[in-house]
Design a protein around this motif. Structure first.
Motif, PDB file in Angstrom:
ATOM      1  N   LYS A   1     -14.921  -1.156   0.443  1.00  0.00           N
ATOM      2  CA  LYS A   1     -13.504  -0.813   0.311  1.00  0.00           C
ATOM      3  C   LYS A   1     -13.094   0.230   1.333  1.00  0.00           C
ATOM      4  O   LYS A   1     -12.007   0.134   1.936  1.00  0.00           O
TER       5      LYS A   1
ATOM      6  N   LYS B   1       0.808  -1.217   0.000  1.00  0.00           N
ATOM      7  CA  LYS B   1       0.000   0.000   0.000  1.00  0.00           C
ATOM      8  C   LYS B   1       0.842   1.269   0.000  1.00  0.00           C
ATOM      9  O   LYS B   1       0.371   2.342   0.348  1.00  0.00           O
TER      10      LYS B   1
ATOM     11  N   THR C   1      -7.417  -0.488   8.141  1.00  0.00           N
ATOM     12  CA  THR C   1      -5.969  -0.400   7.992  1.00  0.00           C
ATOM     13  C   THR C   1      -5.446   0.899   8.587  1.00  0.00           C
ATOM     14  O   THR C   1      -4.453   0.911   9.318  1.00  0.00           O
ATOM     15  N   ARG C   2      -6.128   1.996   8.267  1.00  0.00           N
ATOM     16  CA  ARG C   2      -5.647   3.304   8.689  1.00  0.00           C
ATOM     17  C   ARG C   2      -5.623   3.437  10.215  1.00  0.00           C
ATOM     18  O   ARG C   2      -4.697   4.005  10.781  1.00  0.00           O
TER      19      ARG C   2
ATOM     20  N   SER D   1       0.630   8.893   5.632  1.00  0.00           N
ATOM     21  CA  SER D   1      -0.306   8.502   4.575  1.00  0.00           C
ATOM     22  C   SER D   1      -0.804   9.719   3.818  1.00  0.00           C
ATOM     23  O   SER D   1      -0.714  10.859   4.293  1.00  0.00           O
TER      24      SER D   1
ATOM     25  N   MET E   1     -10.223   0.155   4.188  1.00  0.00           N
ATOM     26  CA  MET E   1      -9.213   1.214   4.270  1.00  0.00           C
ATOM     27  C   MET E   1      -9.162   1.811   5.671  1.00  0.00           C
ATOM     28  O   MET E   1      -8.082   2.090   6.202  1.00  0.00           O
TER      29      MET E   1
END
Length: 269
Positions: free
Chosen positions: A249, A54, A256-257, A82, A253
């Motif tokens: 999705k 990623k 994960t974040r 990020s 996300m």
């Protein structure tokens, strides 16, 4: 509508197609340098497996692109660098955040650059004690930065920006800066200087931090993980990503974040 209550959607609707690539390069470079300086303080940091592959990604339609990299190690639960957005169409969200471990109760580090396409700057030392009642904690961490905070808050180049999310406003504390300004190098330089001053304060606090007693760490972790999760889940900016990536999705996300897997693997409560 007054500029301080405009939403991100309102700003974007006014100027939806501005190429902000030049400012992405500068802002993300600042954030990456700050992330690197924080990582130096925690030498055991390793990239979390959930972030594999990623380093760069795109939405299926190519409209959005970004990077999601997070590290974890002794003393720092979740260090994030990020970005997400469209460099050719006004919108960027760029982050350097550090959620500390429970060895100390030094505030967490939150820093965000954005373009909407105006410059957006968010900064926060997220408290880990109740600063409405714990005056020692308030005075220790928020007193020393008060004059610097007021100087930036009073700079007429910048306007306050109010989140439309009630939980995001709940996170506001005496260190919170949530500002918009014209997107130019002068204004980026002002907040860059501010950020490095705050980093000096923060690293100094870490160097001199008292150790949290072992019998208090479980409760502190529960508080840390709850605030960390809610801050991501209840961010109204998520709606923009849903429009591009879809609900499923975006859920992945967000997990994960926020480091959902890291929290699940290490929680003690």
């Amino acid at each position: 509508m007054a500029s301080d209550t405009k939403s991100i959607h309102d700003f974007l609707a006014e100027n939806p197609d501005v190429d902000v690539s030049k400012y992405w390069e500068r802002c993300y470079s600042i954030l990456t340098d700050i992330k690197n300086k924080i990582a130096e303080r925690f030498p055991s940091m390793e990239l979390h497996p959930s972030c594999a592959g990623k380093e760069y990604y795109q939405s299926p339609n190519g409209e959005f692109e970004g990077s999601m990299q997070a590290w974890t190690g002794e003393g720092c639960d979740w260090l994030v660098n990020s970005w997400l957005g469209n460099r050719k169409a006004s919108i960027l969200d760029m982050n350097a955040t550090a959620f500390l471990g429970q060895e100390t109760d030094v505030p967490h580090w939150i820093m965000v650059f954005g373009t909407v396409p105006k410059l957006f700057f968010y900064f926060d030392f997220t408290p880990r004690r109740n600063i409405m009642t714990d005056m020692d904690y308030l005075d220790k961490y928020y007193g020393p930065i008060n004059e610097e905070y007021l100087a930036l808050r009073g700079n007429t180049n910048f306007q306050w920006n109010v989140s439309h999310g009630t939980y995001m406003r709940t996170l506001t504390n005496p260190s919170t800066q949530s500002l918009t300004a014209e997107l130019n190098d002068e204004n980026i330089s002002i907040v860059e200087e501010y950020a490095y001053k705050m980093l000096d304060h923060w690293l100094g606090w870490l160097d001199n931090a008292e150790t949290v007693p072992e019998d208090q760490r479980v409760e502190l972790q529960k508080f840390d993980y709850t605030v960390r999760r809610l801050g991501y889940e209840r961010d109204p900016m998520n709606k923009l990503a849903v429009n591009v990536f879809g609900e499923d999705k975006v859920h992945d996300m967000l997990m994960t974040r926020m480091g959902e897997q890291q929290m699940e693997d290490t929680k003690r409560y």
